[in-house]
Design an enzyme around this catalytic site. Structure first.
Site, short mmCIF file in Angstrom:
data_model
loop_
_atom_site.label_atom_id
_atom_site.label_comp_id
_atom_site.label_asym_id
_atom_site.label_seq_id
_atom_site.Cartn_x
_atom_site.Cartn_y
_atom_site.Cartn_z
CE LYS A 196 -4.01 0.63 0.75
NZ LYS A 196 -5.02 1.14 -0.23
CG ASP A 229 -6.69 -1.27 -2.36
OD1 ASP A 229 -5.60 -1.31 -2.96
OD2 ASP A 229 -7.36 -0.23 -2.25
#
Ligand code: IPM
Ligand code: MG
Length: 368
Positions: A196, A229
């Site tokens: 991330k 994600d």
């Protein structure tokens, strides 16, 4: 420094269905000893809740040292509701985390392969998953699982604060990325690195270091970066775009569970946790199924032993240099699936339901 004993295999069945699935592996190791004249020395001991019940700790020093001197540790599963309310350090899972951390098993290999016999057991459409063959390489000894500071501390007005810290260093990132690139070279030559980097500095560092290693040593491997994600989403949308996925400890935990369901059942997927090779070429390693202790079905002889048996096949390949035997064992598993034998978790219409022990026996008879 404790020396590794070659060919010494420590079985740690653990809790829940752990003893049942490890029991089938024990039969298989004994079969290899008798029929292939291999000289595996088997030892067995307690870990997890079972160790807590007997000794008040999830892993005793004695068992820990046994693990340190074993070339292969085969773990079943640990945990269960019975031990949910124990203080953190006594929880069954601590045994697993201690073994991973102290044995320095930083590279966790989690293959997600969709067997052709089982395309209909997946909740996704057959065309999305048939032929699927992904290898997730999860960093296993760093990140938020082990970062300091950690804990729960009281703050103002009766409020409390839970703290965990996500950290990665260059060398932690580089050594696991190297494992991923080396594996990719023997597969479809493609690595997807997940982090991330849009919200975490540790993620930004991850991305930069993986790219730098690639540019320096692995230019011939195709590398792309993906936010974790997005990777979760892509795994459902188009899982066959992936070859090797390399990611951190926490994202790897989640993405590997998700990937495993593409294949139909958690009961099928093995894993290997590998350390670094020393100068004699020796390596510590632990092998375990991806599934947990499944206390709800424990003791009923219905658990699927295939994930644990395939974990032993990984041990034959990665630790014991017995590629041919590993392949033979994988073929035996394919063979029983071809014959239509299924444990309850992967049972579909027209197939024959078998118990844990019957599945193990059937795989052994295919080895013959
Ligand atoms: C896994 C498990 C473990 C983890 C638990 C049992 C501590 O979920 O191996 O994926 O979170 O790593
Ligand atoms: Mg997990």
């Amino acid at each position: 420094m404790i020396k590794l004993k070659k060919r010494k295999i420590l079985l740690l069945p653990g809790d829940g269905i752990g003893p049942e699935v490890i029991g089938e592996v024990r039969k298989i190791i004994q079969w290899f000893n008798v029929n292939k004249s291999l000289d595996f020395e088997i030892d067995e001991d307690l870990a997890g809740g079972a160790a807590y019940d007997k000794h008040g700790t999830p892993i005793t020093d004695e068992v820990f040292y046994k693990a340190l001197e074993s070339e292969v540790v085969m773990l079943g599963a640990v945990g269960g509701p019975k031990w949910d309310n124990l203080e953190f350090e006594k929880k069954p899972e601590r045994a697993l985390l201690k073994l991973r951390k102290e044995l320095k098993l930083f590279a966790n290999l989690r293959p997600a392969i969709c067997f052709k016999q089982l395309v209909n057991a997946s909740s996704l459409k057959p065309e999305v998953v048939s032929g699927l063959d992904i290898m997730i390489v999860r960093e296993l000894t760093g990140g938020i699982y082990f970062g300091e500071p950690r804990g729960i501390k009281p703050i103002d007005k009766g409020e409390r604060k839970g703290i965990n810290t996500h950290t990665y260093t260059t060398s932690e990132i580089v050594r696991v990325a190297r494992v991923a690139f080396d594996l990719a070279k023997k597969r479809a030559n493609k690595v997807t690195s997940c982090e991330k980097s849009n919200v975490m500095e540790a993620g930004q560092l991850w991305k930069e270091e993986v790219q730098a290693l690639h540019d320096k040593e692995y230019k011939e491997v195709k590398l792309n970066h993906m936010l974790a994600d997005n990777c979760a989403m892509q795994l459902l949308r188009d899982p066959k775009q992936f070859d090797v996925i390399v990611t951190d400890n926490l994202f790897g935990d989640m993405l590997s569970d998700q990937a495993s369901m593409l294949t139909g059942s958690l009961g099928l997927l093995p894993s290997a946790s590998l350390g670094a090779k020393n100068k004699n070429g020796e390596m510590r390693a632990m092998y375990e199924p991806i599934h947990g202790a499944a206390p709800d079905i424990a003791g009923k002889d219905i658990a699927n032993p295939i994930a644990t048996i395939l974990s032993f096949a990984m041990a034959l390949k990665y630790s014991l240099d017995l590629d041919k035997e590993a392949e033979g064992l994988e073929k035996a598993v394919q063979g029983v699936l071809d014959d239509g034998l299924r444990t309850k978790d992967i049972l579909t219409k027209g197939m024959k339901e078998v118990s844990t022990t019957e599945m193990g026996d059937a795989i052994i008879s295919k080895l013959k």
